[in-house]
Design a protein around this motif. Structure first.
Motif, PDB file in Angstrom:
ATOM      1  N   ARG A  43       9.573  -2.142  -0.160  1.00 40.70           N
ATOM      2  CA  ARG A  43       8.454  -1.369  -0.685  1.00 40.70           C
ATOM      3  C   ARG A  43       8.796  -0.761  -2.034  1.00 40.70           C
ATOM      4  NH1 ARG A  43       8.011   2.934   3.939  1.00 40.70           N
ATOM      5  NH2 ARG A  43       9.196   1.348   5.055  1.00 40.70           N
ATOM      6  N   PRO A  44       7.804  -0.541  -2.902  1.00 41.63           N
ATOM      7  CA  PRO A  44       8.068   0.219  -4.138  1.00 41.63           C
ATOM      8  C   PRO A  44       8.468   1.644  -3.784  1.00 41.63           C
ATOM      9  CG  PRO A  44       5.951  -0.915  -4.241  1.00 41.63           C
ATOM     10  CD  PRO A  44       6.405  -0.969  -2.814  1.00 41.63           C
ATOM     11  N   PHE A  89       8.578  -0.869 -12.024  1.00 43.19           N
ATOM     12  CA  PHE A  89       7.177  -0.812 -12.431  1.00 43.19           C
ATOM     13  C   PHE A  89       6.866   0.551 -13.025  1.00 43.19           C
ATOM     14  CE2 PHE A  89       5.553  -4.713 -10.680  1.00 43.19           C
ATOM     15  CZ  PHE A  89       6.325  -4.968  -9.565  1.00 43.19           C
ATOM     16  N   PHE A 100      -0.785  -0.130 -12.602  1.00 43.59           N
ATOM     17  CA  PHE A 100       0.612  -0.525 -12.732  1.00 43.59           C
ATOM     18  C   PHE A 100       0.809  -1.525 -13.871  1.00 43.59           C
ATOM     19  CE2 PHE A 100       2.968   1.171  -9.114  1.00 43.59           C
ATOM     20  CZ  PHE A 100       1.945   1.646  -8.317  1.00 43.59           C
ATOM     21  N   GLY A 101       1.991  -1.482 -14.474  1.00 44.56           N
ATOM     22  CA  GLY A 101       2.416  -2.536 -15.361  1.00 44.56           C
ATOM     23  C   GLY A 101       2.836  -3.763 -14.559  1.00 44.56           C
TER      24      GLY A 101
ATOM     25  N   VAL B   4       5.203   5.642   5.646  1.00 45.85           N
ATOM     26  CA  VAL B   4       3.988   4.882   5.885  1.00 45.85           C
ATOM     27  C   VAL B   4       4.341   3.647   6.716  1.00 45.85           C
ATOM     28  CG1 VAL B   4       2.106   3.610   4.807  1.00 45.85           C
ATOM     29  CG2 VAL B   4       2.996   5.707   3.722  1.00 45.85           C
ATOM     30  N   ARG B   9       4.156  -7.372   9.602  1.00 50.27           N
ATOM     31  CA  ARG B   9       4.923  -7.497   8.374  1.00 50.27           C
ATOM     32  C   ARG B   9       4.659  -8.833   7.698  1.00 50.27           C
ATOM     33  NH1 ARG B   9       9.294  -4.747   7.217  1.00 50.27           N
ATOM     34  NH2 ARG B   9       8.787  -5.663   5.183  1.00 50.27           N
ATOM     35  N   TYR B  33      -4.393   4.498   0.331  1.00 51.62           N
ATOM     36  CA  TYR B  33      -4.684   3.445  -0.639  1.00 51.62           C
ATOM     37  C   TYR B  33      -4.279   2.086  -0.057  1.00 51.62           C
ATOM     38  CZ  TYR B  33      -3.848   7.610  -3.616  1.00 51.62           C
ATOM     39  OH  TYR B  33      -3.834   8.868  -4.160  1.00 51.62           O
ATOM     40  N   TYR B  35      -3.334  -1.649  -1.671  1.00 46.22           N
ATOM     41  CA  TYR B  35      -3.043  -2.405  -2.884  1.00 46.22           C
ATOM     42  C   TYR B  35      -2.790  -3.872  -2.527  1.00 46.22           C
ATOM     43  CZ  TYR B  35      -2.083   1.931  -5.522  1.00 46.22           C
ATOM     44  OH  TYR B  35      -2.173   3.158  -6.154  1.00 46.22           O
ATOM     45  N   GLN B  37      -0.550  -7.016  -4.029  1.00 45.85           N
ATOM     46  CA  GLN B  37       0.503  -7.352  -4.973  1.00 45.85           C
ATOM     47  C   GLN B  37       0.763  -8.851  -4.917  1.00 45.85           C
ATOM     48  OE1 GLN B  37       4.416  -5.522  -4.505  1.00 45.85           O
ATOM     49  NE2 GLN B  37       4.819  -5.731  -6.690  1.00 45.85           N
ATOM     50  N   GLY B  42       2.322  -6.449 -10.735  1.00 45.60           N
ATOM     51  CA  GLY B  42       2.315  -5.091 -10.201  1.00 45.60           C
ATOM     52  C   GLY B  42       1.221  -4.930  -9.160  1.00 45.60           C
ATOM     53  N   PRO B  43       1.324  -3.927  -8.319  1.00 45.96           N
ATOM     54  CA  PRO B  43       0.268  -3.682  -7.326  1.00 45.96           C
ATOM     55  C   PRO B  43      -1.070  -3.392  -7.999  1.00 45.96           C
ATOM     56  CG  PRO B  43       2.257  -2.408  -6.820  1.00 45.96           C
ATOM     57  CD  PRO B  43       2.436  -2.975  -8.194  1.00 45.96           C
ATOM     58  N   LEU B  91      -0.088  -3.827   0.326  1.00 43.14           N
ATOM     59  CA  LEU B  91       0.650  -2.564   0.447  1.00 43.14           C
ATOM     60  C   LEU B  91      -0.309  -1.426   0.752  1.00 43.14           C
ATOM     61  CD1 LEU B  91       2.819  -3.018  -2.752  1.00 43.14           C
ATOM     62  CD2 LEU B  91       3.742  -2.916  -0.431  1.00 43.14           C
ATOM     63  N   TYR B 105       3.274   7.311  -1.725  1.00 42.28           N
ATOM     64  CA  TYR B 105       4.382   6.751  -0.955  1.00 42.28           C
ATOM     65  C   TYR B 105       3.896   5.452  -0.325  1.00 42.28           C
ATOM     66  CZ  TYR B 105       6.299  11.420  -1.487  1.00 42.28           C
ATOM     67  OH  TYR B 105       6.763  12.605  -2.018  1.00 42.28           O
ATOM     68  N   PHE B 106       4.687   4.405  -0.526  1.00 43.46           N
ATOM     69  CA  PHE B 106       4.270   3.079  -0.083  1.00 43.46           C
ATOM     70  C   PHE B 106       4.875   2.701   1.268  1.00 43.46           C
ATOM     71  CE2 PHE B 106       1.927   1.115  -3.534  1.00 43.46           C
ATOM     72  CZ  PHE B 106       2.184   1.967  -4.581  1.00 43.46           C
ATOM     73  N   GLY B 107       4.105   1.902   2.003  1.00 46.30           N
ATOM     74  CA  GLY B 107       4.604   1.269   3.208  1.00 46.30           C
ATOM     75  C   GLY B 107       5.346  -0.010   2.874  1.00 46.30           C
ATOM     76  N   PRO B 108       5.917  -0.700   3.880  1.00 45.14           N
ATOM     77  CA  PRO B 108       6.715  -1.905   3.630  1.00 45.14           C
ATOM     78  C   PRO B 108       5.872  -3.117   3.258  1.00 45.14           C
ATOM     79  CG  PRO B 108       6.540  -1.491   5.970  1.00 45.14           C
ATOM     80  CD  PRO B 108       5.918  -0.321   5.288  1.00 45.14           C
ATOM     81  N   ARG B 111       3.064  -9.323   4.198  1.00 43.78           N
ATOM     82  CA  ARG B 111       3.064 -10.531   3.372  1.00 43.78           C
ATOM     83  C   ARG B 111       2.124 -11.553   4.004  1.00 43.78           C
ATOM     84  NH1 ARG B 111       6.131 -12.441  -0.602  1.00 43.78           N
ATOM     85  NH2 ARG B 111       7.632 -10.748  -0.329  1.00 43.78           N
TER      86      ARG B 111
END
Lengths: 110, 115
Positions: A43-44, A89, A100-101, B4, B9, B33, B35, B37, B42-43, B91, B105-108, B111
């Motif tokens: 994760r980011p 990022f 984001f970039g 998160v 997965r 949120y 996202y 990716q 980027g996300p 994400l 804060y992002f989750g894993p 995919r």
């Protein structure tokens, strides 16, 4: 809307050297600029952020600078180590929305 | 503090099939949120909720994507029907509030591969 450009796309540095990543943004209303590190398949994770009321912020080997007039901000990593290898990022937030970039692949070679 | 959580997965589906992703944000975080990716990018924000209301869904392809956060906590994102170009990592992130400078804060991530 906001547009964030990030350079370079890849960066190879020798262990112990410094790395610099630069970003520009388009929306003058943006006032929050976080940097995320993303390792392969993970994760980011936020590593540092800066708000528009300051020009520079430092946390150990990492620093970020912000130039609101020129609308650009940069990440500086000093004394790079192999564990710094990842994709970084930048992002800019205006009106509560993060843009984001495209990311910078940093490779630190021993 | 638990982070998160997301599931599954990994998911592999055929094009035109449906898929759903689940997210559980950090406890007490009002804003959630989703996202997308795509590899090498980027996300990109798809949708933002504050509690159970939508704040921003301007980049959500509404003809095939839908999301809900019924009780202001967990959220699901659905794609129906999936296209090849939907292959990406999805994400979920959360923040304490919708403040412009709130840390996300992002989750894993999940995919998704569409064949």
């Amino acid at each position: 809307g906001e547009n964030v450009e990030q350079h370079p796309s890849t960066l190879s540095v020798q262990e112990g050297d410094s790395a610099v990543i630069k970003c520009t943004y388009s929306d003058s209303a943006s006032n929050y600029f976080p940097w995320y590190k993303q390792e392969l398949g993970k994760r980011p994770q936020l590593i540092i952020d800066i708000r528009s009321n300051v020009g520079e912020k430092k946390d150990q080997r990492i620093a970020v600078t912000l130039n609101k007039t020129a609308k650009h901000f940069s990440l500086h990593i000093t004394e790079t180590q192999p564990e710094d290898s990842a994709v970084y990022f930048c992002a800019a937030s205006g009106w509560g929305k993060l843009q984001f970039g495209a990311g910078t692949q940093v490779v630190v070679t021993p | 503090e638990a982070g998160v959580a997301q599931s599954p997965r990994y998911k592999i589906i055929e094009k035109r099939q449906s898929v759903a992703f689940w997210c559980n944000p950090i406890s007490g975080h009002a804003t959630l949120y989703w996202y997308q990716q795509i590899l090498g990018q980027g996300p990109k924000l798809l949708i933002q909720f504050q509690n159970n209301g939508v704040v921003d869904d301007s980049q959500l392809p509404k003809d095939r994507f839908s999301a809900e956060r019924l009780k202001g906590v967990d959220s699901t994102l659905k794609i129906q029907p999936a296209k090849l170009e939907d292959s990406a990592v999805y994400l979920c992130a959360s923040s304490l509030d919708t403040g412009n400078t709130d840390t996300q804060y992002f989750g894993p991530g999940t995919r998704l591969t569409v064949l």
